[in-house]
Design an enzyme around this catalytic site. Structure first.
Site, PDB file in Angstrom:
ATOM      1  N   CYS A 132       0.839  -1.007  -0.618  1.00 60.23           N
ATOM      2  CA  CYS A 132       0.038   0.534  -0.003  1.00 60.23           C
ATOM      3  C   CYS A 132       0.696   1.009  -0.220  1.00 60.23           C
ATOM      4  O   CYS A 132       2.292   1.063   0.870  1.00 60.23           O
ATOM      5  CB  CYS A 132      -1.090  -0.277   1.345  1.00 60.23           C
ATOM      6  SG  CYS A 132      -1.936   1.580   1.165  1.00 60.23           S
TER       7      CYS A 132
ATOM      8  N   HIS B 159      -9.126  -3.242  -2.036  1.00 56.48           N
ATOM      9  CA  HIS B 159      -8.119  -2.377  -1.271  1.00 56.48           C
ATOM     10  C   HIS B 159      -8.726  -1.378  -1.350  1.00 56.48           C
ATOM     11  O   HIS B 159      -8.878  -0.915  -0.470  1.00 56.48           O
ATOM     12  CB  HIS B 159      -6.749  -2.979  -2.414  1.00 56.48           C
ATOM     13  CG  HIS B 159      -5.906  -2.816  -1.455  1.00 56.48           C
ATOM     14  ND1 HIS B 159      -4.382  -2.961  -1.254  1.00 56.48           N
ATOM     15  CD2 HIS B 159      -5.020  -1.242  -1.523  1.00 56.48           C
ATOM     16  CE1 HIS B 159      -4.385  -2.258  -0.597  1.00 56.48           C
ATOM     17  NE2 HIS B 159      -3.996  -1.112  -0.926  1.00 56.48           N
ATOM     18  N   GLU B 160      -8.855  -0.906  -2.561  1.00 56.84           N
ATOM     19  CA  GLU B 160      -9.122   0.837  -2.880  1.00 56.84           C
ATOM     20  C   GLU B 160     -10.728   1.076  -2.244  1.00 56.84           C
ATOM     21  O   GLU B 160     -10.756   2.160  -1.693  1.00 56.84           O
ATOM     22  CB  GLU B 160      -9.598   1.018  -4.258  1.00 56.84           C
ATOM     23  CG  GLU B 160      -8.147   1.016  -5.420  1.00 56.84           C
ATOM     24  CD  GLU B 160      -6.634   1.129  -4.452  1.00 56.84           C
ATOM     25  OE1 GLU B 160      -7.106   2.241  -3.862  1.00 56.84           O
ATOM     26  OE2 GLU B 160      -5.575   0.500  -4.929  1.00 56.84           O
TER      27      GLU B 160
HETATM   28  C1  SB7 Z   1      -1.475  -4.926  -4.184  1.00 59.48           C
HETATM   29  C2  SB7 Z   1      -1.182  -3.301  -4.168  1.00 59.48           C
HETATM   30  C3  SB7 Z   1      -2.539  -2.604  -3.955  1.00 59.48           C
HETATM   31  C4  SB7 Z   1      -3.741  -3.172  -4.361  1.00 59.48           C
HETATM   32  C5  SB7 Z   1      -3.611  -4.425  -4.051  1.00 59.48           C
HETATM   33  C6  SB7 Z   1      -2.578  -5.981  -4.541  1.00 59.48           C
HETATM   34  C7  SB7 Z   1      -2.105  -0.919  -4.411  1.00 59.48           C
HETATM   35  C8  SB7 Z   1      -1.356  -0.781  -4.003  1.00 59.48           C
HETATM   36  C9  SB7 Z   1      -1.785   0.778  -3.838  1.00 59.48           C
HETATM   37  N1  SB7 Z   1      -2.309   1.644  -2.940  1.00 59.48           N
HETATM   38  O1  SB7 Z   1      -2.031   1.653  -1.282  1.00 59.48           O
HETATM   39  C10 SB7 Z   1      -3.621   2.055  -3.536  1.00 59.48           C
HETATM   40  O2  SB7 Z   1      -4.368   1.807  -2.283  1.00 59.48           O
HETATM   41 NI    NI Z   2      -3.151   1.658  -0.004  1.00 56.99          NI
END
Ligand code: SB7
Ligand code: NI
Length: 186
Positions: free
Chosen positions: A110, A153-154
């Site tokens: 993240c 995740h978002e």
């Molecule tokens: C790995 C990375 C992400 C989502 C799912 C698996 C996004 C990483 C970037 N972020 O922090 C967005 O929130």
């Molecule tokens: Ni994130």
């Protein structure tokens, strides 16, 4: 332009709060935000650009990570087959999801977490999501596998949930019931 200095980190109280829906039709300000968020992700994936402006590479971004408590998110990434998925959405909502689960074998990262965290993050394997694009058009997406994980995740960020919160604390690598891992083609 959004850079890493705009992104709040683990421990910041905003990351634990629920973001507010935005009005549709979108204000000019919110359209601008959606475009800028998508641009950050694209720029971060361009090695020369990312190096020049010190951007950490990301595949998605949620407005609360910019300390903006609005239900706005962007995703720009390829799926397991190499197809591009590029979206900026307002008020995304999960309409339905599979019972079957999935996860990334190497865990998640993240932009708001400045350390590597070991542990599997259980996610639904398939999702149907609805939201509004920058033209105020309602869009409905059927997502699976990796892109489905990124969306979850978002959307978690919009609900004040971090990927860390979903890792099994006693045993971070404990198998996830009823799941198939995401597999990328080499
Ligand atoms: C790995 C990375 C992400 C989502 C799912 C698996 C996004 C990483 C970037 N972020 O922090 C967005 O929130
Ligand atoms: Ni994130």
């Amino acid at each position: 332009m959004i850079t890493m200095k705009d992104i709040i980190r683990e421990g910041h109280p905003t990351l634990s709060l629920r973001a507010e829906e935005v009005a549709i039709p979108l204000s000019d300000e919110n359209v601008k935000l959606m475009k800028e968020m998508l641009l950050y992700i694209k720029n971060s994936q361009n090695e020369a650009f990312a190096q020049k402006y010190n951007l950490r590479e990301g595949v998605g971004l949620a407005a609360p990570q910019l300390n903006i408590l609005k239900r706005i998110m962007a995703v720009h990434t390829e799926d397991e087959k190499g197809n591009l998925h590029s979206y900026a959405l307002a008020n995304p909502r999960i309409l339905s999801h599979s019972e079957e689960m999935t996860y990334l074998p190497n865990g998640e990262g993240c932009l708001s977490v400045d350390r590597e965290v070991e542990g599997l993050v259980p996610r639904h394997r398939r999702l149907t999501v609805e939201g509004y694009d920058i033209n105020n058009k309602k869009v409905r997406l059927r997502l699976r596998g990796y892109v489905s994980i990124v969306f979850q995740h978002e959307i978690d960020h919009l609900n004040g949930i971090m990927f860390l919160d979903r890792i099994n604390k006693e045993n971070p690598m404990a198998p996830i019931p009823n799941s198939k891992p995401v597999e990328f083609e080499e």
